[in-house]
Design a protein around this motif. Structure first.
Motif, PDB file in Angstrom:
ATOM      1  N   SER A  24      11.134  35.785  24.154  1.00 37.22           N
ATOM      2  CA  SER A  24      11.879  34.707  23.515  1.00 37.22           C
ATOM      3  C   SER A  24      12.446  35.160  22.175  1.00 37.22           C
ATOM      4  O   SER A  24      13.530  34.751  21.778  1.00 37.22           O
ATOM      5  CB  SER A  24      10.993  33.475  23.326  1.00 37.22           C
ATOM      6  N   ALA A  25      11.743  36.031  21.475  1.00 36.50           N
ATOM      7  CA  ALA A  25      12.228  36.507  20.184  1.00 36.50           C
ATOM      8  C   ALA A  25      13.413  37.449  20.343  1.00 36.50           C
ATOM      9  O   ALA A  25      14.266  37.542  19.463  1.00 36.50           O
ATOM     10  CB  ALA A  25      11.105  37.209  19.423  1.00 36.50           C
ATOM     11  N   LEU A  26      13.485  38.143  21.461  1.00 41.81           N
ATOM     12  CA  LEU A  26      14.561  39.103  21.672  1.00 41.81           C
ATOM     13  C   LEU A  26      15.759  38.492  22.392  1.00 41.81           C
ATOM     14  O   LEU A  26      16.684  39.197  22.749  1.00 41.81           O
ATOM     15  CB  LEU A  26      14.042  40.302  22.479  1.00 41.81           C
ATOM     16  N   GLY A  27      15.758  37.191  22.584  1.00 39.85           N
ATOM     17  CA  GLY A  27      16.822  36.528  23.322  1.00 39.85           C
ATOM     18  C   GLY A  27      18.198  36.706  22.702  1.00 39.85           C
ATOM     19  O   GLY A  27      19.197  36.879  23.390  1.00 39.85           O
ATOM     20  N   ALA A  28      18.310  36.680  21.394  1.00 39.10           N
ATOM     21  CA  ALA A  28      19.604  36.815  20.730  1.00 39.10           C
ATOM     22  C   ALA A  28      19.863  38.283  20.412  1.00 39.10           C
ATOM     23  O   ALA A  28      18.992  38.986  19.931  1.00 39.10           O
ATOM     24  CB  ALA A  28      19.619  35.995  19.447  1.00 39.10           C
ATOM     25  N   PRO A  29      21.099  38.744  20.676  1.00 42.37           N
ATOM     26  CA  PRO A  29      21.417  40.139  20.364  1.00 42.37           C
ATOM     27  C   PRO A  29      21.337  40.396  18.865  1.00 42.37           C
ATOM     28  O   PRO A  29      21.634  39.533  18.058  1.00 42.37           O
ATOM     29  CB  PRO A  29      22.858  40.309  20.852  1.00 42.37           C
ATOM     30  N   GLY A  30      20.904  41.588  18.519  1.00 42.93           N
ATOM     31  CA  GLY A  30      20.859  41.968  17.116  1.00 42.93           C
ATOM     32  C   GLY A  30      19.545  41.655  16.438  1.00 42.93           C
ATOM     33  O   GLY A  30      19.343  42.008  15.297  1.00 42.93           O
ATOM     34  N   ASN A  31      18.623  40.973  17.118  1.00 42.37           N
ATOM     35  CA  ASN A  31      17.316  40.714  16.516  1.00 42.37           C
ATOM     36  C   ASN A  31      16.509  41.997  16.523  1.00 42.37           C
ATOM     37  O   ASN A  31      16.369  42.646  17.542  1.00 42.37           O
ATOM     38  CB  ASN A  31      16.540  39.646  17.298  1.00 42.37           C
ATOM     39  N   ASP A  32      15.970  42.325  15.363  1.00 40.36           N
ATOM     40  CA  ASP A  32      15.104  43.498  15.271  1.00 40.36           C
ATOM     41  C   ASP A  32      13.662  43.052  15.437  1.00 40.36           C
ATOM     42  O   ASP A  32      13.268  41.980  15.003  1.00 40.36           O
ATOM     43  CB  ASP A  32      15.261  44.191  13.919  1.00 40.36           C
ATOM     44  N   ALA A  33      12.875  43.898  16.073  1.00 43.43           N
ATOM     45  CA  ALA A  33      11.450  43.598  16.223  1.00 43.43           C
ATOM     46  C   ALA A  33      10.795  43.671  14.850  1.00 43.43           C
ATOM     47  O   ALA A  33      11.189  44.479  14.004  1.00 43.43           O
ATOM     48  CB  ALA A  33      10.805  44.604  17.163  1.00 43.43           C
ATOM     49  N   PRO A  34       9.804  42.826  14.602  1.00 41.31           N
ATOM     50  CA  PRO A  34       9.130  42.887  13.307  1.00 41.31           C
ATOM     51  C   PRO A  34       8.419  44.224  13.157  1.00 41.31           C
ATOM     52  O   PRO A  34       7.968  44.818  14.149  1.00 41.31           O
ATOM     53  CB  PRO A  34       8.126  41.733  13.361  1.00 41.31           C
ATOM     54  N   PRO A  35       8.312  44.711  11.939  1.00 41.63           N
ATOM     55  CA  PRO A  35       7.648  46.003  11.737  1.00 41.63           C
ATOM     56  C   PRO A  35       6.157  45.892  12.043  1.00 41.63           C
ATOM     57  O   PRO A  35       5.563  44.822  11.955  1.00 41.63           O
ATOM     58  CB  PRO A  35       7.876  46.296  10.254  1.00 41.63           C
ATOM     59  N   ASP A  36       5.569  47.011  12.420  1.00 40.30           N
ATOM     60  CA  ASP A  36       4.128  47.047  12.650  1.00 40.30           C
ATOM     61  C   ASP A  36       3.410  46.766  11.335  1.00 40.30           C
ATOM     62  O   ASP A  36       3.882  47.178  10.267  1.00 40.30           O
ATOM     63  CB  ASP A  36       3.696  48.433  13.149  1.00 40.30           C
ATOM     64  N   PRO A  37       2.254  46.106  11.394  1.00 36.31           N
ATOM     65  CA  PRO A  37       1.492  45.908  10.166  1.00 36.31           C
ATOM     66  C   PRO A  37       0.986  47.247   9.638  1.00 36.31           C
ATOM     67  O   PRO A  37       0.888  48.231  10.384  1.00 36.31           O
ATOM     68  CB  PRO A  37       0.333  45.011  10.595  1.00 36.31           C
ATOM     69  N   ALA A  38       0.633  47.289   8.369  1.00 35.38           N
ATOM     70  CA  ALA A  38       0.201  48.538   7.729  1.00 35.38           C
ATOM     71  C   ALA A  38      -1.022  49.149   8.411  1.00 35.38           C
ATOM     72  O   ALA A  38      -1.197  50.362   8.395  1.00 35.38           O
ATOM     73  CB  ALA A  38      -0.096  48.289   6.252  1.00 35.38           C
ATOM     74  N   TYR A  39      -1.842  48.331   9.022  1.00 38.62           N
ATOM     75  CA  TYR A  39      -3.064  48.836   9.644  1.00 38.62           C
ATOM     76  C   TYR A  39      -2.858  49.294  11.092  1.00 38.62           C
ATOM     77  O   TYR A  39      -3.797  49.794  11.720  1.00 38.62           O
ATOM     78  CB  TYR A  39      -4.169  47.781   9.605  1.00 38.62           C
ATOM     79  N   ALA A  40      -1.673  49.159  11.649  1.00 35.91           N
ATOM     80  CA  ALA A  40      -1.447  49.459  13.076  1.00 35.91           C
ATOM     81  C   ALA A  40      -1.827  50.898  13.433  1.00 35.91           C
ATOM     82  O   ALA A  40      -2.470  51.136  14.457  1.00 35.91           O
ATOM     83  CB  ALA A  40       0.003  49.188  13.444  1.00 35.91           C
ATOM     84  N   LYS A  41      -1.432  51.844  12.605  1.00 33.60           N
ATOM     85  CA  LYS A  41      -1.761  53.252  12.858  1.00 33.60           C
ATOM     86  C   LYS A  41      -3.272  53.434  12.961  1.00 33.60           C
ATOM     87  O   LYS A  41      -3.774  54.098  13.863  1.00 33.60           O
ATOM     88  CB  LYS A  41      -1.219  54.118  11.721  1.00 33.60           C
ATOM     89  N   TRP A  42      -4.004  52.811  12.039  1.00 30.18           N
ATOM     90  CA  TRP A  42      -5.456  52.949  12.004  1.00 30.18           C
ATOM     91  C   TRP A  42      -6.105  52.199  13.158  1.00 30.18           C
ATOM     92  O   TRP A  42      -7.142  52.619  13.666  1.00 30.18           O
ATOM     93  CB  TRP A  42      -5.982  52.494  10.642  1.00 30.18           C
ATOM     94  N   GLY A  43      -5.492  51.111  13.592  1.00 24.98           N
ATOM     95  CA  GLY A  43      -5.992  50.373  14.744  1.00 24.98           C
ATOM     96  C   GLY A  43      -5.909  51.196  16.011  1.00 24.98           C
ATOM     97  O   GLY A  43      -6.829  51.180  16.846  1.00 24.98           O
ATOM     98  N   ARG A  44      -4.797  51.915  16.177  1.00 25.29           N
ATOM     99  CA  ARG A  44      -4.666  52.791  17.352  1.00 25.29           C
ATOM    100  C   ARG A  44      -5.743  53.881  17.334  1.00 25.29           C
ATOM    101  O   ARG A  44      -6.349  54.201  18.360  1.00 25.29           O
ATOM    102  CB  ARG A  44      -3.268  53.407  17.401  1.00 25.29           C
ATOM    103  N   ILE A  45      -5.986  54.430  16.145  1.00 26.95           N
ATOM    104  CA  ILE A  45      -7.021  55.462  16.015  1.00 26.95           C
ATOM    105  C   ILE A  45      -8.398  54.864  16.310  1.00 26.95           C
ATOM    106  O   ILE A  45      -9.213  55.478  17.007  1.00 26.95           O
ATOM    107  CB  ILE A  45      -6.976  56.105  14.610  1.00 26.95           C
ATOM    108  N   ALA A  46      -8.653  53.662  15.819  1.00 27.85           N
ATOM    109  CA  ALA A  46      -9.946  53.006  16.066  1.00 27.85           C
ATOM    110  C   ALA A  46     -10.179  52.821  17.551  1.00 27.85           C
ATOM    111  O   ALA A  46     -11.274  53.117  18.070  1.00 27.85           O
ATOM    112  CB  ALA A  46      -9.999  51.657  15.343  1.00 27.85           C
ATOM    113  N   VAL A  47      -9.171  52.349  18.269  1.00 31.78           N
ATOM    114  CA  VAL A  47      -9.305  52.147  19.715  1.00 31.78           C
ATOM    115  C   VAL A  47      -9.555  53.486  20.411  1.00 31.78           C
ATOM    116  O   VAL A  47     -10.434  53.595  21.272  1.00 31.78           O
ATOM    117  CB  VAL A  47      -8.069  51.427  20.291  1.00 31.78           C
TER     118      VAL A  47
END
Length: 114
Positions: A24-47
């Motif tokens: 639903s958020a990508l329905g309109a052309p030109g919408n950019d995805a929100p940036p990953d949160p600052a902890y995303a990199k560390w979350g991937r490492i944690a998993v």
């Protein structure tokens, strides 16, 4: 057994809703995805680290607990919920890293029942 089924159905519903939200958020052309949160990199490492330490168990939930910075060291804390064949349990994982270089200096695991 009923609790596990309810937990699984709740988890499944959250996943389905999470998958529908970006559509639903990508329905309109030109919408950019929100940036990953600052902890995303560390979350991937944690998993990745928890999966390596507990290869027989499945990660079913994930929570970013917080970040602490002391002088040159930062600690990102996550809580992951795992399901195995015989038990469910949580793992709190602290990832210690140098604040400037982001080089990991230590990773600590602590199992929890809640």
């Amino acid at each position: 057994m009923k609790d596990k089924k309810q937990l699984f159905l709740s988890f499944l519903m959250i996943v389905v809703l999470a998958l529908m939200l970006p559509m639903s958020a990508l329905g309109a052309p030109g919408n950019d995805a929100p940036p990953d949160p600052a902890y995303a990199k560390w979350g991937r490492i944690a998993v990745q680290e928890v999966k390596a330490k507990y290869p027989e168990d499945k990660v079913v939930d994930y929570l970013h607990v917080g970040r602490k910075t002391n002088n040159q060291e930062t600690i990102e804390t996550f809580k992951l919920w795992l399901e195995g064949e015989t038990k469910e349990f949580g793992v709190i994982i602290d990832i210690h890293f140098d604040t400037d270089t982001e080089k990991i200096t230590n990773i600590q695991f602590k199992e929890t029942s809640r």
